[in-house]
Design an enzyme around this catalytic site. Structure first.
Site, PDB file in Angstrom:
ATOM      1  N   GLU A 740       0.829  -1.202   0.000  1.00 53.76           N
ATOM      2  CA  GLU A 740       0.000   0.000   0.000  1.00 53.76           C
ATOM      3  C   GLU A 740       0.867   1.258   0.000  1.00 53.76           C
ATOM      4  OE1 GLU A 740      -2.469  -0.180   3.412  1.00 53.76           O
ATOM      5  OE2 GLU A 740      -3.332  -2.123   2.905  1.00 53.76           O
ATOM      6  N   PRO A 741       1.465   1.602  -1.109  1.00 46.88           N
ATOM      7  CA  PRO A 741       2.286   2.824  -1.135  1.00 46.88           C
ATOM      8  C   PRO A 741       1.388   4.050  -1.140  1.00 46.88           C
ATOM      9  CG  PRO A 741       2.126   1.902  -3.319  1.00 46.88           C
ATOM     10  CD  PRO A 741       1.390   0.952  -2.424  1.00 46.88           C
ATOM     11  N   ARG A 743       2.371   7.623   0.335  1.00 48.16           N
ATOM     12  CA  ARG A 743       3.072   8.874   0.098  1.00 48.16           C
ATOM     13  C   ARG A 743       4.025   8.790  -1.089  1.00 48.16           C
ATOM     14  NH1 ARG A 743       7.728  11.310   3.285  1.00 48.16           N
ATOM     15  NH2 ARG A 743       7.573  13.542   2.850  1.00 48.16           N
ATOM     16  N   ARG A 779       2.116  19.199   8.356  1.00 50.92           N
ATOM     17  CA  ARG A 779       3.069  18.124   8.647  1.00 50.92           C
ATOM     18  C   ARG A 779       4.231  18.566   9.549  1.00 50.92           C
ATOM     19  NH1 ARG A 779       5.958  15.528   5.245  1.00 50.92           N
ATOM     20  NH2 ARG A 779       5.661  13.465   6.174  1.00 50.92           N
ATOM     21  N   TYR A 783       3.975  16.335  12.697  1.00 52.11           N
ATOM     22  CA  TYR A 783       4.904  15.205  12.631  1.00 52.11           C
ATOM     23  C   TYR A 783       6.362  15.584  12.882  1.00 52.11           C
ATOM     24  CZ  TYR A 783       1.158  12.827   9.982  1.00 52.11           C
ATOM     25  OH  TYR A 783      -0.016  12.266   9.573  1.00 52.11           O
ATOM     26  N   CYS A 810      -1.977  32.305  13.930  1.00 47.21           N
ATOM     27  CA  CYS A 810      -1.679  32.777  15.285  1.00 47.21           C
ATOM     28  C   CYS A 810      -1.398  31.589  16.198  1.00 47.21           C
ATOM     29  CB  CYS A 810      -2.856  33.601  15.807  1.00 47.21           C
ATOM     30  SG  CYS A 810      -2.481  34.461  17.347  1.00 47.21           S
ATOM     31  N   GLU A 811      -0.276  30.937  15.954  1.00 42.82           N
ATOM     32  CA  GLU A 811       0.196  29.792  16.740  1.00 42.82           C
ATOM     33  C   GLU A 811       1.716  29.756  16.683  1.00 42.82           C
ATOM     34  OE1 GLU A 811      -1.233  27.548  18.605  1.00 42.82           O
ATOM     35  OE2 GLU A 811      -3.363  27.937  18.164  1.00 42.82           O
ATOM     36  N   TYR A 839      -0.215  14.255   1.927  1.00 47.33           N
ATOM     37  CA  TYR A 839      -0.612  14.748   3.248  1.00 47.33           C
ATOM     38  C   TYR A 839      -0.404  16.257   3.364  1.00 47.33           C
ATOM     39  CZ  TYR A 839      -0.478   9.770   4.023  1.00 47.33           C
ATOM     40  OH  TYR A 839      -0.693   8.421   3.892  1.00 47.33           O
TER      41      TYR A 839
END
Length: 858
Positions: A740-741, A743, A779, A783, A810-811, A839
Site C-alpha cells: 500500500e504505497p 506517500r 506536517r 509530525y 496565530c500559533e 498529506y
C-alpha cells in the site's frame, strides 16, 4: 626525535582468523612494514591458527575416549596444510612440538586424566606452532623478526596449583625494563599471546581470549604508543551483528566504555585487555585484517562525544539468577556480609545485585566451572539464611554508554513491550555506564533488538557512530541517485502559476506516473493499492489508476470520491481499511464487494452477522514501529491500529464463529522507511502468523516507502525492495504479496508555492513570513516533518544566512521550516516547499478562518 631517543613501540595483536593461512601473514607483513616506515618499532602478538585452540581443548577428552591419536593427527595435519601452502616442511619445522603433542596425548590416555598443568602445556602448543610458521612467513616476506618466547617475558602473579592458576591467570602490568632489554636492538619482534609462566617456570594460560590480554600486558610493559587489536571484524559495534545488521560501528570509545562493552557480552575484545593499557595511557584500536582500510574503533581517555549517549546494547545469555528471600533479613546488620561469605566460600563470583527489604537477587556470569555440585553447595550454604531459588538460562540485556542515568527516559517506548513479561532484575551501574535488565530465556534478544532499533540504529554518522554492519558487508552496488527535482526544470511555469496571496499546491503528473509505475512494476508484488488519503485530487487519482495501482480507502467518503471520478470503478480495485469505524461502514463495504480489512476484534465479536460469508483481511500489529515521529508510527504498544499477534487465535475463533473466511493478513509499521529489507521482515512476521489461518493467501506488507526529506538524505532503492520481496516470496511461495504505497507515488510530485509577505529580524534571528502556513501544511507541526524550501524567485542566488520560514497563523507551531539557508529575500518573492504532494492539501484546514492553499496540476 633525536638519534639517542629510542623509537616508540607499537604492539599489533592478530587473532586466529587473522593468522589462519599464509595469505593472512602477507597482510600482517604489509601492515608491519607500514608501521616500521612510519618510525615505530613493532611487536606482533598472535593467536593459534583458527580452530586449533578448540581442538586442543577437546583433545584430553578424546584421549580418554581412545581417540587421542586421531585427534592429535588432525591438529598436526592442520599445520601441515598451512606449511605446504607456505612452501614449508611442517614435520621438520615443528618436529619437537609435534613430539610434545604426541607425548601429552599418550600421557593423558595412560594416566586417565589431564591435570590443569598438563592442559596448560597442551593448549600452549597452538600458539607455539603458529609462531614457528608465522616467523617463517614474515622472513619469506623479506622481514627479519626477532623471535620472543612470551613465557620469558610474562610472569603470572598467582603461584597456586589449582585449575584457575594454570588456565586463567593474570600478569602484573606496568613498565618492564627487563623486557625492553630483551628486545634491545630489535625493530620487529614476534611473540605469542595467551601464554605465560609462573614463578616455578611452568607454562600457564591467561584464559580463553587471552591473546588480547597478552598484547595489553606487552603494550603496558613497553610503554607503547598504541596497541592495535586486529581481528575478523572492523571494530566494536553497537550490538552483535547477528542480532541486527543495523548494528553500528563504534568509531571512538573511552577505556571505561570499551571495558563495559567487553564485560557485558561483547565478544570482540577481552575485558582484561583494557585495564593494562588504560593504566599505562596506551591508545588502543580494534581493526580488521579483512578490511584493513577501515579505521576501526579508537579507544582512549577521550570520548568521541562527551554528550550523554547510549553507545551499545549487549545480550549475555546463560545467566543464572540466585533469588534469596525471607523476612529475617529485614534490619539484620551484617546479613549481606553473611550472604556474600557463602558465595566466597563456594567459589562463586557475583555479577549483578538487586536488593530490597526481604529479597536479594544476584546474577552469576556464565562460567564453565560453575557446575551443579558448586551450585548445590551454594544453595546449602545459603539455606540457613533464607529461602533460595536458582533460575537457569536467564538473559541480561545491558545498555552501555556514558551518562546512562540522563537518558533513561528514552527507554520507555522499548520497555513497553515487556509490560506483560517479567523483568527479573534491574541494575544501574554505579559508574553511570551501564543499565541492565535480566529477563527470561529467549526474551533478551528481542528486547535488545528493539532497544537498538529505537535508540541507536538511526543515529547520524559522526565521531561516535560509523556505518552499519549491513552497509559494511553489503555487496558493492550502485547507490540510488537522486536527480535534480522536476521543479528545477519547470521553474518558469511554476512562477507563472504562483499565487499573489495565500498558497497553491502544484502537482506534476509526469512524476506521479513515474513513481506509481515504478511501484506497479515491482515483479514481486501481486497487487499494489495507492493509499488515497495521501492525495485525493481527481487528476492525481486518474494518473495513479493509469499507472496500474488500485486504491486503499479508509472512509466511505474516499470510496464516494472514487465513484465520482471513475464511472467504471470495480469493487476489486478498492481495498477498504477502516479504523474504529461505525458498523454501517463495514456493512456498506461488504455490500459493495471491495476487499475489506478488519483491524480489531470488536467488529467480528460484536457484529458477526455483518461478516457471514464474507472474505476478510486482518490487520496485525507486528510490534515493530517505524518512523521519525510517534505520529507516523502505526505499530507497537501505543498504536491504535491492528490486532496484536498474541490475539490472532482469538481473531480466528471470532471469524470462524461469524462465518467469515480470513484470506489475508496485513501489517503497516510506519512511514518514511528507507531500509529495503523492512517489508521482507514484515512479510516474514505475517507468514509466521498465517500458520494459524489455513485460508490465507495474501500477505499485505503495508507501505511507508520513504521519500527523502533533504537533497542529501538516503534514497530508497526500489530495486532492492523488489529483490527482498522476491526473497520473501521464494521462502513463502504460497502467498500473494500486496503493498500500500501512499506517500511514495505523490509526495515528490507536489510543491507548495506561497508569496513572501514580510521579513523580520529579532534578537539576531531572521524570519520569512509567507501567505499561508500550518493551515495549508500541517506536517511540520504535527509530525516534525522536514521539507526542503527554496526561494524560487532567486533560485540561482547564493544563500546569505539562516532564516525560519513561518506562516500567518496565530500559533507558535506555525513554523514551516527552522534555520534554513536562504538568499537575500524580499516581499513578493515566491517560496517553494517541496515534497508536499502527500498529506498536504488533504490535511488542510480553515483555522483562523484563513483559506488554505488551492490546488493545480502541471
Amino acid at each position: 626525535m633525536s638519534e639517542s631517543t629510542p623509537r616508540p613501540w607499537r604492539v599489533m595483536k592478530f587473532g586466529g582468523v587473522s593468522v589462519a593461512d599464509p595469505a593472512r601473514w602477507t597482510t600482517i607483513a604489509e601492515l608491519a612494514r607500514q608501521r616500521l616506515k612510519s618510525g615505530d618499532r613493532v611487536l606482533i602478538v598472535h593467536s593459534a591458527l583458527a580452530g586449533v585452540s578448540n581442538a586442543l581443548e577437546a583433545l584430553p577428552q578424546a584421549a580418554l575416549n581412545g581417540r587421542g591419536d586421531a585427534e592429535a593427527t588432525a591438529i598436526k595435519d592442520r599445520h601441515r596444510a598451512f606449511a605446504a601452502e607456505a612452501g614449508l616442511d611442517a614435520d621438520q619445522a615443528l618436529a619437537d612440538l609435534f613430539d610434545t603433542l604426541d607425548r601429552l596425548t599418550a600421557g593423558i590416555a595412560l594416566v586417565g586424566e589431564a591435570s590443569p598443568r598438563v592442559r596448560a602445556e597442551l593448549l600452549s602448543l597452538g600458539e607455539l606452532m603458529a609462531s614457528r610458521l608465522g616467523l617463517a612467513c614474515l622472513e619469506a616476506e623479506g622481514l627479519t623478526p626477532h623471535a620472543l618466547d612470551a613465557r620469558t617475558a610474562l610472569t603470572a602473579t598467582d603461584p597456586g596449583r589449582d585449575a584457575r592458576a594454570y588456565l586463567d591467570n593474570v600478569v602484573a602490568d606496568g613498565a618492564d625494563p627487563d623486557l625492553s632489554a630483551q628486545l634491545e636492538g630489535a625493530e620487529l619482534a614476534l611473540t605469542q599471546g595467551f601464554i605465560a609462566r609462573n614463578a616455578r617456570g611452568e607454562t600457564v594460560l591467561l584464559g580463553r581470549g587471552g591473546s588480547d590480554t597478552s598484547a595489553a600486558y606487552f603494550a603496558a610493559k613497553l610503554e607503547a604508543d598504541e596497541l592495535e587489536i586486529w581481528t575478523d571484524v572492523p571494530g566494536l559495534f553497537s550490538a552483535d551483528p547477528r542480532l541486527t545488521d543495523g548494528a553500528r560501528m563504534l568509531k571512538a570509545l573511552t577505556y571505561q566504555e570499551a571495558q563495559e562493552i567487553a564485560t557485558m557480552g561483547g565478544k570482540v575484545l577481552h575485558p582484561r585487555a583494557v585495564g593494562p593499557v588504560r593504566r599505562a595511557g596506551v591508545k588502543l584500536s580494534v581493526r580488521s585484517t579483512l578490511r584493513p582500510e577501515l579505521e576501526g574503533t579508537a579507544i582512549s581517555a577521550n570520548p568521541g562525544d562527551d554528550a550523554p549517549r547510549l553507545k551499545a546494547v549487549s545480550v549475555k545469555t546463560g545467566v543464572k539468577l540466585v533469588v534469596i528471600e525471607g523476612a529475617n533479613m529485614w534490619r539484620q546488620a551484617g546479613f549481606l556480609a553473611d550472604m556474600f561469605a557463602c558465595f566466597k566460600a563456594c567459589g562463586v563470583s557475583v555479577d549483578l545485585v538487586s536488593t530490597s527489604q526481604t529479597n536479594v537477587t544476584v546474577s552469576l556470569d556464565p562460567d564453565p566451572g560453575l557446575d551443579e555440585a558448586r551450585l548445590k553447595a551454594l544453595r546449602e550454604a545459603l539455606a540457613p539464611l533464607a529461602r533460595v531459588t536458582i533460575i537457569d538460562n536467564a538473559e541480561a540485556v545491558s545498555l552501555l554508554g556514558s551518562g546512562i542515568r540522563r537518558i533513561l527516559h528514552q527507554l520507555a517506548p522499548a520497555l513497553e513491550m515487556f509490560q506483560d513479561k517479567p523483568i527479573r532484575l534491574v541494575s544501574q551501574a554505579a559508574n553511570d555506564l551501564n543499565f541492565t535488565v535480566v529477563v527470561d530465556e529467549d526474551q533478551g534478544k528481542a528486547l535488545a533488538a528493539r532497544l537498538h532499533e529505537e535508540l541507536i540504529s538511526s543515529a547520524h554518522e559522526g565521531p561516535v557512530f560509523g556505518p552499519s554492519w549491513a552497509a559494511l558487508t553489503a555487496a558493492p552496488k550502485t547507490t540510488p541517485h537522486r536527480s535534480a527535482p522536476w521543479w528545477h526544470a519547470r521553474r518558469d511555469a511554476l512562477l507563472d502559476r504562483a499565487p499573489q496571496t495565500g498558497g497553491r499546491y502544484v502537482y506534476d503528473l509526469e512524476t506521479i506516473t513515474a513513481r506509481a509505475s515504478a511501484v506497479a512494476g515491482l515483479t514481486s508484488l501481486s497487487r499494489a493499492f495507492y493509499a488515497m488519503k495521501a492525495n485525493n485530487h481527481p487528476e492525481v487519482l486518474k494518473t495513479v489508476r493509469e499507472a496500474g495501482l488500485g486504491f486503499e480507502c479508509v472512509s466511505p467518503g474516499e470510496i464516494a470520491r472514487l465513484k465520482s471520478v471513475f464511472d467504471d470503478l470495480k469493487p476489486e480495485e478498492v481495498l477498504f481499511t477502516p479504523n474504529f469505524a461505525h458498523r454501517s461502514e463495514y456493512e456498506d463495504a461488504v455490500a459493495f464487494g471491495s476487499w475489506l480489512t478488519i483491524d480489531g476484534l470488536h467488529p467480528l465479536e460484536a457484529w458477526p452477522e455483518v461478516f457471514k460469508g464474507a472474505k476478510v483481511i486482518l490487520r496485525v500489529n507486528p510490534d515493530r514501529p517505524r518512523g521519525h515521529h510517534d505520529h507516523v508510527k502505526t505499530a507497537g504498544p501505543k498504536a491504535k491500529f491492528g490486532i496484536p499477534l498474541s490475539d490472532l487465535k482469538a481473531a480466528k475463533a471470532a471469524a470462524d464463529a461469524a462465518g467469515a473466511t480470513v484470506i489475508g493478513l496485513h501489517a503497516h509499521a510506519g512511514s518514511g522507511v528507507t531500509e529495503s529489507n523492512h517489508w521482507r521482515e514484515i512479510g516474514a512476521v505475517l507468514a509466521k502468523a498465517a500458520e494459524t489461518f489455513p485460508d490465507v493467501t495474501i500477505l499485505n506488507v503495508g507501505g511507508g516507502l520513504g521519500v527523502p526529506e533533504s537533497f542529501d538524505a538516503p534514497v530508497l532503492d526500489l530495486k532492492a525492495v523488489d529483490d527482498d520481496l522476491a526473497a520473501l516470496k521464494k521462502a513463502h511461495p504460497g502467498y500473494d504479496i500486496w503493498m500500500e504505497p501512499g506517500r511514495y507515488p505523490v509526495a515528490e510530485a507536489g510543491v507548495l508555492l506561497a508569496p513572501v509577505t514580510q521579513i523580520k529580524t529579532a534578537f539576531g534571528a531572521r524570519f520569512i513570513g509567507l501567505g499561508t502556513g500550518m493551515n495549508s501544511l500541517i506536517r511540520p507541526a504535527l509530525y516534525g516533518a522536514r521539507h526542503e524550501m527554496v526561494n524560487l524567485t532567486r533560485l540561482d542566488q547564493p544563500a546569505t544566512g539562516l532564516a525560519s520560514i513561518v506562516g500567518p497563523i496565530c500559533e507558535s507551531a506555525d513554523l514551516l521550516g527552522a534555520d534554513r539557508l536562504m538568499p537575500e529575500t524580499h516581499e513578493g518573492d515566491v517560496i517553494l516547499i517541496s515534497e508536499t504532494g502527500a498529506y498536504g492539501a488533504v490535511m488542510a484546514s480553515r483555522y483562523n478562518l484563513r483559506e488554505p492553499a488551492d490546488e493545480a496540476v502541471i
